[in-house]
Design an enzyme around this catalytic site. Structure first.
Site, PDB file in Angstrom:
ATOM      1  N   HIS A   7       0.833  -1.218   0.000  1.00 47.43           N
ATOM      2  CA  HIS A   7       0.000   0.000   0.000  1.00 47.43           C
ATOM      3  C   HIS A   7       0.858   1.254   0.000  1.00 47.43           C
ATOM      4  O   HIS A   7       2.037   1.228   0.355  1.00 47.43           O
ATOM      5  CB  HIS A   7      -0.964   0.028   1.188  1.00 47.43           C
ATOM      6  CG  HIS A   7      -0.354  -0.002   2.557  1.00 47.43           C
ATOM      7  ND1 HIS A   7      -0.056  -1.165   3.232  1.00 47.43           N
ATOM      8  CD2 HIS A   7       0.023   1.018   3.377  1.00 47.43           C
ATOM      9  CE1 HIS A   7       0.456  -0.859   4.408  1.00 47.43           C
ATOM     10  NE2 HIS A   7       0.515   0.442   4.522  1.00 47.43           N
ATOM     11  N   HIS A  79       3.707   7.138   3.778  1.00 44.05           N
ATOM     12  CA  HIS A  79       4.693   6.050   3.655  1.00 44.05           C
ATOM     13  C   HIS A  79       4.311   5.112   2.516  1.00 44.05           C
ATOM     14  O   HIS A  79       3.190   5.156   2.015  1.00 44.05           O
ATOM     15  CB  HIS A  79       4.849   5.269   4.964  1.00 44.05           C
ATOM     16  CG  HIS A  79       3.638   4.543   5.446  1.00 44.05           C
ATOM     17  ND1 HIS A  79       2.699   5.121   6.287  1.00 44.05           N
ATOM     18  CD2 HIS A  79       3.197   3.284   5.210  1.00 44.05           C
ATOM     19  CE1 HIS A  79       1.754   4.223   6.553  1.00 44.05           C
ATOM     20  NE2 HIS A  79       2.017   3.108   5.917  1.00 44.05           N
ATOM     21  N   GLU A 130       7.563   1.177   5.114  1.00 47.19           N
ATOM     22  CA  GLU A 130       7.012   0.114   5.949  1.00 47.19           C
ATOM     23  C   GLU A 130       7.248  -1.204   5.249  1.00 47.19           C
ATOM     24  O   GLU A 130       7.118  -1.291   4.015  1.00 47.19           O
ATOM     25  CB  GLU A 130       5.514   0.335   6.155  1.00 47.19           C
ATOM     26  CG  GLU A 130       4.817  -0.736   6.982  1.00 47.19           C
ATOM     27  CD  GLU A 130       3.320  -0.532   7.107  1.00 47.19           C
ATOM     28  OE1 GLU A 130       2.769   0.397   6.499  1.00 47.19           O
ATOM     29  OE2 GLU A 130       2.679  -1.322   7.827  1.00 47.19           O
TER      30      GLU A 130
HETATM   31  C1  LIG Z   1       1.231  -0.474  11.230  1.00 46.73           C
HETATM   32  C2  LIG Z   1      -0.206  -0.042  11.106  1.00 46.73           C
HETATM   33  C3  LIG Z   1      -0.497   0.609   9.752  1.00 46.73           C
HETATM   34  C4  LIG Z   1      -0.346  -0.442   8.653  1.00 46.73           C
HETATM   35  O1  LIG Z   1      -0.079  -0.101   7.489  1.00 46.73           O
HETATM   36  O2  LIG Z   1      -0.594  -1.623   8.997  1.00 46.73           O
HETATM   37  C5  LIG Z   1       0.398   1.785   9.517  1.00 46.73           C
HETATM   38  O3  LIG Z   1       1.026   2.003   8.505  1.00 46.73           O
HETATM   39  S1  LIG Z   1       0.510   2.840  10.861  1.00 46.73           S
HETATM   40  C6  LIG Z   1       1.456   4.236  10.249  1.00 46.73           C
HETATM   41  C7  LIG Z   1       1.789   5.141  11.412  1.00 46.73           C
HETATM   42  N1  LIG Z   1       2.950   4.656  12.123  1.00 46.73           N
HETATM   43  C8  LIG Z   1       4.189   5.080  11.816  1.00 46.73           C
HETATM   44  O4  LIG Z   1       4.377   5.920  10.961  1.00 46.73           O
HETATM   45  C9  LIG Z   1       5.313   4.460  12.603  1.00 46.73           C
HETATM   46  C10 LIG Z   1       6.673   4.906  12.071  1.00 46.73           C
HETATM   47  N2  LIG Z   1       6.793   6.352  12.122  1.00 46.73           N
HETATM   48  C11 LIG Z   1       7.536   6.957  13.105  1.00 46.73           C
HETATM   49  O5  LIG Z   1       8.119   6.330  13.973  1.00 46.73           O
HETATM   50  C12 LIG Z   1       7.591   8.467  13.051  1.00 46.73           C
HETATM   51  O6  LIG Z   1       6.513   8.946  12.246  1.00 46.73           O
HETATM   52  C13 LIG Z   1       8.917   9.019  12.447  1.00 46.73           C
HETATM   53  C14 LIG Z   1      10.069   8.615  13.359  1.00 46.73           C
HETATM   54  C15 LIG Z   1       9.146   8.510  11.044  1.00 46.73           C
HETATM   55  C16 LIG Z   1       8.833  10.523  12.378  1.00 46.73           C
HETATM   56  O7  LIG Z   1       8.382  10.955  13.624  1.00 46.73           O
HETATM   57  P1  LIG Z   1       8.302  12.525  13.909  1.00 46.73           P
HETATM   58  O8  LIG Z   1       7.686  13.223  12.737  1.00 46.73           O
HETATM   59  O9  LIG Z   1       7.667  12.748  15.228  1.00 46.73           O
HETATM   60  O10 LIG Z   1       9.844  12.839  14.037  1.00 46.73           O
HETATM   61  P2  LIG Z   1      10.596  14.052  13.479  1.00 46.73           P
HETATM   62  O11 LIG Z   1       9.709  15.238  13.407  1.00 46.73           O
HETATM   63  O12 LIG Z   1      11.852  14.118  14.281  1.00 46.73           O
HETATM   64  O13 LIG Z   1      10.954  13.600  11.985  1.00 46.73           O
HETATM   65  C17 LIG Z   1      12.274  13.237  11.682  1.00 46.73           C
HETATM   66  C18 LIG Z   1      12.493  13.671  10.251  1.00 46.73           C
HETATM   67  O14 LIG Z   1      11.741  12.778   9.416  1.00 46.73           O
HETATM   68  C19 LIG Z   1      10.815  13.541   8.646  1.00 46.73           C
HETATM   69  N3  LIG Z   1       9.609  12.744   8.527  1.00 46.73           N
HETATM   70  C20 LIG Z   1       8.727  12.445   9.494  1.00 46.73           C
HETATM   71  N4  LIG Z   1       7.732  11.677   9.005  1.00 46.73           N
HETATM   72  C21 LIG Z   1       8.007  11.501   7.699  1.00 46.73           C
HETATM   73  C22 LIG Z   1       7.362  10.809   6.632  1.00 46.73           C
HETATM   74  N5  LIG Z   1       6.212  10.153   6.834  1.00 46.73           N
HETATM   75  N6  LIG Z   1       7.917  10.824   5.406  1.00 46.73           N
HETATM   76  C23 LIG Z   1       9.077  11.503   5.204  1.00 46.73           C
HETATM   77  N7  LIG Z   1       9.767  12.192   6.151  1.00 46.73           N
HETATM   78  C24 LIG Z   1       9.210  12.178   7.388  1.00 46.73           C
HETATM   79  C25 LIG Z   1      10.579  14.826   9.399  1.00 46.73           C
HETATM   80  O15 LIG Z   1      10.157  15.822   8.509  1.00 46.73           O
HETATM   81  C26 LIG Z   1      11.961  15.062   9.950  1.00 46.73           C
HETATM   82  O16 LIG Z   1      12.751  15.584   8.920  1.00 46.73           O
HETATM   83  P3  LIG Z   1      13.650  16.894   9.201  1.00 46.73           P
HETATM   84  O17 LIG Z   1      14.266  17.227   7.879  1.00 46.73           O
HETATM   85  O18 LIG Z   1      14.633  16.449  10.269  1.00 46.73           O
HETATM   86  O19 LIG Z   1      12.682  17.941   9.708  1.00 46.73           O
HETATM   87 CO   LIG Z   2       0.913   1.344   6.474  1.00 43.41          CO
END
Ligand SMILES: CC[C@H](C(=O)O)C(=O)SCCNC(=O)CCNC(=O)[C@H](O)C(C)(C)COP(=O)(O)OP(=O)(O)OC[C@H]1O[C@@H](n2cnc3c(N)ncnc32)[C@H](O)[C@@H]1OP(=O)(O)O
Ligand SMILES: [Co+2]
Length: 134
Positions: A7, A79, A130
């Protein structure tokens, strides 16, 4: 290592509105909402001939997508999920290659009842990946 695209996920501020847009404006089949408190999101899946679109909105006060939506209040691509055969073999190979696996490195069960892991977006050209074991 990588199989099909399972997805592509879009984070949205209003899951009901996004569901209506895909169902009514785009004429797509959309699943019922699934609350995933252990992941801090509620999701629906848009069924397509060759893959799915996951629409997700924050659930609870500590959602991992809250910061994303603060930066992009109208939503955005969040993602991409690739299928893998053995997620632990994939994880260990990725770690050996220097990739960061998010969380504690242990797979969690995702929306499809399968083990999933996430890889840091900074390691893959600004794209959150993912992996889902199928
Ligand atoms: C699993 C159930 C379901 C499924 O399909 O079955 C799902 O998919 S659930 C989806 C939701 N769960 C997750 O996304 C878990 C993994 N994600 C994380 O752990 C966080 O979202 C993380 C660590 C990727 C980012 O967290 P956060 O935004 O709080 O941290 P920062 O602000 O420090 O971000 C660091 C840096 O990464 C950039 N960032 C954040 N999210 C994304 C993204 N989705 N795509 C691309 N880049 C992303 C953010 O802008 C920061 O960049 P910087 O240049 O340092 O500002
Ligand atoms: Co997902």
């Amino acid at each position: 290592m990588l199989g099909r695209v399972n997805h592509v996920a879009i984070a949205v501020p209003d899951l009901a509105a996004a569901t209506a847009a895909y169902r009514d404006t785009l004429g797509a089949t959309v699943s019922a909402p699934q609350a995933l408190p252990e992941h801090g999101v509620t999701v629906v899946f848009v069924e397509l001939p060759n893959t799915k679109i996951e629409l997700l909105q924050p659930l609870g006060t500590d959602s991992p997508i809250a910061a994303f939506l603060e930066k992009s209040p109208s939503g955005g691509m969040h993602h991409i999920c690739y299928e893998v055969g053995d997620i632990l073999v994939a994880r260990d190979q990725l770690i050996r290659g220097g990739a960061r696996v998010l969380g504690n490195g242990q797979p969690k069960i995702g929306a499809h009842g399968k083990p999933v892991l996430f890889l840091h977006p900074k390691d893959f050209f600004g794209t959150l990946i993912e992996l889902e074991q199928v």
